[in-house]
Write an enzyme that holds these catalytic residues in place. Structure first.
Site, short mmCIF file in Angstrom:
data_model
loop_
_atom_site.label_atom_id
_atom_site.label_comp_id
_atom_site.label_asym_id
_atom_site.label_seq_id
_atom_site.Cartn_x
_atom_site.Cartn_y
_atom_site.Cartn_z
N ALA A 101 0.77 -1.24 0.00
CA ALA A 101 0.00 0.00 0.00
C ALA A 101 0.81 1.29 0.00
O ALA A 101 0.27 2.35 -0.34
CB ALA A 101 -0.94 0.01 1.21
N ALA A 102 2.06 1.26 0.44
CA ALA A 102 2.82 2.52 0.57
C ALA A 102 2.96 3.23 -0.78
O ALA A 102 3.06 2.57 -1.82
CB ALA A 102 4.20 2.23 1.15
N PRO A 103 2.92 4.58 -0.78
CA PRO A 103 2.84 5.49 0.37
C PRO A 103 1.41 5.80 0.82
O PRO A 103 1.20 6.62 1.69
CB PRO A 103 3.50 6.76 -0.16
CG PRO A 103 3.17 6.76 -1.61
CD PRO A 103 3.19 5.31 -2.03
N GLY A 104 0.41 5.18 0.19
CA GLY A 104 -0.97 5.34 0.66
C GLY A 104 -1.88 6.13 -0.26
O GLY A 104 -3.03 6.39 0.11
N LYS A 153 -3.26 5.24 -3.18
CA LYS A 153 -4.39 4.40 -3.62
C LYS A 153 -5.23 3.99 -2.42
O LYS A 153 -6.46 3.89 -2.51
CB LYS A 153 -3.87 3.18 -4.38
CG LYS A 153 -3.10 3.54 -5.65
CD LYS A 153 -2.57 2.29 -6.34
CE LYS A 153 -1.67 2.67 -7.51
NZ LYS A 153 -0.41 3.30 -7.09
N ASP A 168 2.17 -3.07 4.30
CA ASP A 168 3.48 -2.93 3.67
C ASP A 168 4.48 -3.52 4.65
O ASP A 168 4.28 -3.45 5.87
CB ASP A 168 3.81 -1.48 3.37
CG ASP A 168 4.89 -1.36 2.29
OD1 ASP A 168 4.53 -1.14 1.12
OD2 ASP A 168 6.08 -1.53 2.62
N ASP A 185 4.45 -8.65 5.69
CA ASP A 185 4.85 -9.16 4.38
C ASP A 185 3.64 -9.77 3.69
O ASP A 185 3.06 -10.74 4.20
CB ASP A 185 5.96 -10.20 4.57
CG ASP A 185 6.49 -10.73 3.24
OD1 ASP A 185 5.88 -10.49 2.18
OD2 ASP A 185 7.55 -11.40 3.27
N ASP A 209 -1.10 -3.78 -6.10
CA ASP A 209 -0.23 -2.86 -6.83
C ASP A 209 1.18 -3.35 -6.55
O ASP A 209 1.84 -2.90 -5.62
CB ASP A 209 -0.45 -1.43 -6.35
CG ASP A 209 0.30 -0.41 -7.18
OD1 ASP A 209 0.26 -0.51 -8.42
OD2 ASP A 209 0.95 0.47 -6.60
N CYS A 257 3.78 -0.29 -12.21
CA CYS A 257 4.25 0.93 -12.87
C CYS A 257 5.45 0.59 -13.74
O CYS A 257 6.44 1.32 -13.76
CB CYS A 257 4.57 2.02 -11.86
SG CYS A 257 5.85 1.59 -10.67
#
Length: 372
Positions: free
Chosen positions: A148-151, A153, A171, A198, A228, A278
């Site tokens: 999820a980082a940095p948050g 989404k 994360d 994890d 993601d 990405c």
């Protein structure tokens, strides 16, 4: 959703005094940053504070620190005013801090949004904001953001749910989890729960203890899962240099599959799984979709809404119909790279939006539904 795009200024004057910065610092300048002292590698011999200087990025990492001249490969990124002299930069006994060059004419006019409506606005690249809409979480649902980082989404998902339900954000790096918490608090979102964990180990193999609401989770615990995934990041822009080896680039596919296996098992029947990266490599995108459909017969590849990007890329054995259901954002389609301000005279609003939608990072999205 507001779209911003920035055009290159090709008519900037180049000055005698030059400053050479590293590729990472150069990328930050292209995003709107000033040059901070630690990022300066070399300057002209007699540069003093107050001089107007031209700033270049050493994209091959060959400039020696403290050099007075650099004739190697370098990319012009704009002009600025020196806040420090050459002597202050290279003869300092302690660690360098503070601004080294105040950029006054960057080649891209990228305004800084630091502390601008920070309790109301979270800046995202276009594909990153599309992802959450593709998952389409509903109020009251339980959603898992596995990496999820940095948050960005995470908070977008919670906003689309009107802060009703539960968004679990994981994360494995503690500092990144802290950042997610900070962003959630800043935006006053209460349905987000963060865990340093994890994702490859997030599936509970045995019954959980009563009252435990964090990972590992029982199978079929979530209405929707966003994966993601960690990736080679070849779609990131701007990027002045890419130094990873082929071995490093290809190391992500096995990790992504470990995470994907867990995601499928944590998803409820009828639930939605969105996989995104990405990067632009087929091995991390279309090949992963083909593998998933073969490995998990319960998964059905779905069309996406909104569909702003292009179709998937051939080469992984997917059918033309399946490729249409994928969403790939390709930086090579960004025709704005070759344009300046004068080139856009006469363009209508819809044309500008169409061009801006293509001028984004490289990104990939696939949407699956788990059969009942």
């Amino acid at each position: 959703m507001m779209r911003l795009f920035f055009l290159c200024r090709k008519d900037l004057q180049k000055f005698t005094h030059q400053v050479i910065v590293g590729a990472q610092c150069g990328s930050a300048v292209l995003r709107g940053a000033h040059v901070y002292a630690p990022g300066i590698i070399a300057t002209s011999k007699f540069m003093k504070a107050g001089d107007v200087v031209s700033v270049y990025s050493d994209i091959e990492g060959k400039c020696k620190r403290g050099a007075k001249e650099f004739l190697g490969t370098k990319v012009f990124i704009g002009n600025g005013i020196a806040e420090l002299s050459r002597g202050e930069i290279f003869n300092s006994s302690g660690p360098l801090k503070g601004m080294g060059i105040k950029m006054i004419e960057p080649i891209y006019l990228s305004p800084s949004f630091d502390n601008v409506l920070s309790s109301y606005v979270f800046l995202q690249n276009l594909p990153s904001s599309v992802v959450s809409h593709v998952l389409n979480p509903q109020p009251g649902q339980r959603i898992l953001d596995m990496c999820a980082a940095p948050g960005g989404k995470t908070t977008h998902l919670a906003t689309l749910m009107r802060d009703e339900g539960e968004v679990i954000a994981m994360d494995k790096i503690a500092d990144k989890v802290k950042r997610i918490k900070q962003n959630a608090a800043l935006l006053k979102l209460n349905c987000i729960k963060t865990f340093c964990y994890d994702g490859t180990k997030a599936l509970a193999m045995d019954k959980r203890e009563g009252g435990q609401d964090g990972p590992p989770f029982l199978p079929e615990s979530f209405d929707g899962v966003l994966l993601d995934a960690p990736c080679s990041g070849t779609g990131q822009r701007p990027n002045m240099a890419y130094s990873w080896s082929l071995k490093e680039v290809t190391s992500y596919q096995p990790l992504q599959r470990k995470l994907f296996r867990v995601a499928v098992q944590l998803l409820k029947p009828g639930g939605t799984l969105v996989y995104s990266t990405c990067t632009v490599t087929i091995s991390e995108n279309e090949e992963q979709v083909a593998w998933a459909l073969e490995t998990f017969p319960c998964l059905q590849l779905q069309s996406q809404e909104p569909h702003v990007g292009g179709s998937g890329m051939m080469g992984a054995g997917l059918s033309p119909e399946q490729l249409k259901r994928l969403q790939r954002f390709d930086p090579s389609d960004a025709v704005l790279q070759e344009m300046d301000f004068n080139s856009l005279q006469g363009f209508g609003h819809k044309d500008l939006i169409r061009l801006a939608n293509k001028d984004c990072i490289g990104f990939f999205i696939a949407k699956f539904v788990k059969a009942q």
